[in-house]
Design an enzyme around this catalytic site. Sequence first.
Site, short mmCIF file in Angstrom:
data_model
loop_
_atom_site.label_atom_id
_atom_site.label_comp_id
_atom_site.label_asym_id
_atom_site.label_seq_id
_atom_site.Cartn_x
_atom_site.Cartn_y
_atom_site.Cartn_z
N ASN A 3 0.85 -1.20 0.00
CA ASN A 3 0.00 0.00 0.00
C ASN A 3 0.89 1.24 0.00
OD1 ASN A 3 0.65 -0.84 2.70
ND2 ASN A 3 -0.93 0.48 3.54
N ILE A 4 0.42 2.23 -0.75
CA ILE A 4 1.17 3.48 -0.90
C ILE A 4 0.20 4.62 -0.61
CG2 ILE A 4 2.57 4.90 -2.46
CD1 ILE A 4 3.08 2.29 -4.10
N GLU A 5 0.39 5.25 0.54
CA GLU A 5 -0.55 6.30 0.97
C GLU A 5 -0.12 7.66 0.46
OE1 GLU A 5 -1.02 5.79 5.23
OE2 GLU A 5 -2.22 3.97 4.90
N CYS A 11 -4.01 0.52 -2.69
CA CYS A 11 -3.88 -0.69 -1.88
C CYS A 11 -2.79 -1.60 -2.46
CB CYS A 11 -5.19 -1.47 -1.87
SG CYS A 11 -6.55 -0.66 -1.02
N GLU A 17 -2.94 -4.76 -3.14
CA GLU A 17 -3.43 -5.68 -4.16
C GLU A 17 -3.46 -5.02 -5.53
OE1 GLU A 17 -4.70 -4.83 -1.27
OE2 GLU A 17 -6.00 -6.36 -0.43
N CYS A 67 -10.14 -5.03 0.06
CA CYS A 67 -11.28 -4.10 0.05
C CYS A 67 -12.13 -4.31 -1.20
CB CYS A 67 -10.79 -2.65 0.13
SG CYS A 67 -10.18 -2.00 -1.44
N CYS A 80 -10.52 -3.35 -4.60
CA CYS A 80 -9.54 -4.35 -5.08
C CYS A 80 -10.25 -5.60 -5.60
CB CYS A 80 -8.55 -4.69 -3.98
SG CYS A 80 -7.42 -3.33 -3.63
#
Length: 144
Positions: free
Chosen positions: A49-51, A60, A62, A97, A100
Amino acid sequence: MKRTNESEIAKELILRAKEAMMRAYSPYSGYKVGAALLTEKGNIYTGCNIENSSFTPTVCAERCALFKAVSEGETEFVAIAIVGGKNGVIEGFFPPCGVCRQVMSEFCEPKNFTVYLGGKNDEYKRYTLSELFPESFDKGNIEL
Ligand code: THU
């Protein structure tokens, strides 16, 4: 990756997902998530995940793995493993989620695509995408 038996595949994918999880960029939530996607050709693409400070652009783990694979020309997938937890500590299962699941359903045959959720102490759960995402909206629902 060599095709061995199913639990070997699950173990290898979960290991690769755990490695990817440690590369998560998640200064806002503190949750680290990792995914490892096995393609029909036997390759594994990982994702984390890359915020983002603006929150909405966050991606996310995935989808990161799926988009990496598609951008490299692979669109046929066998399975994905997912792990996650606060600060990278795996306390339980970390299911994908809805967004995804929708992206998975674009590329994966729901009954044949396997989703492994890695938990504590080498535990894992196994689902098909159709179990996790029944009655999905897909290309069959729109006329082109
Ligand atoms: N996250 C994922 O990477 N995959 C999911 O399927 C659920 C949520 C990430 C997004 C965000 O960085 C953090 O987990 C907390 O929601």
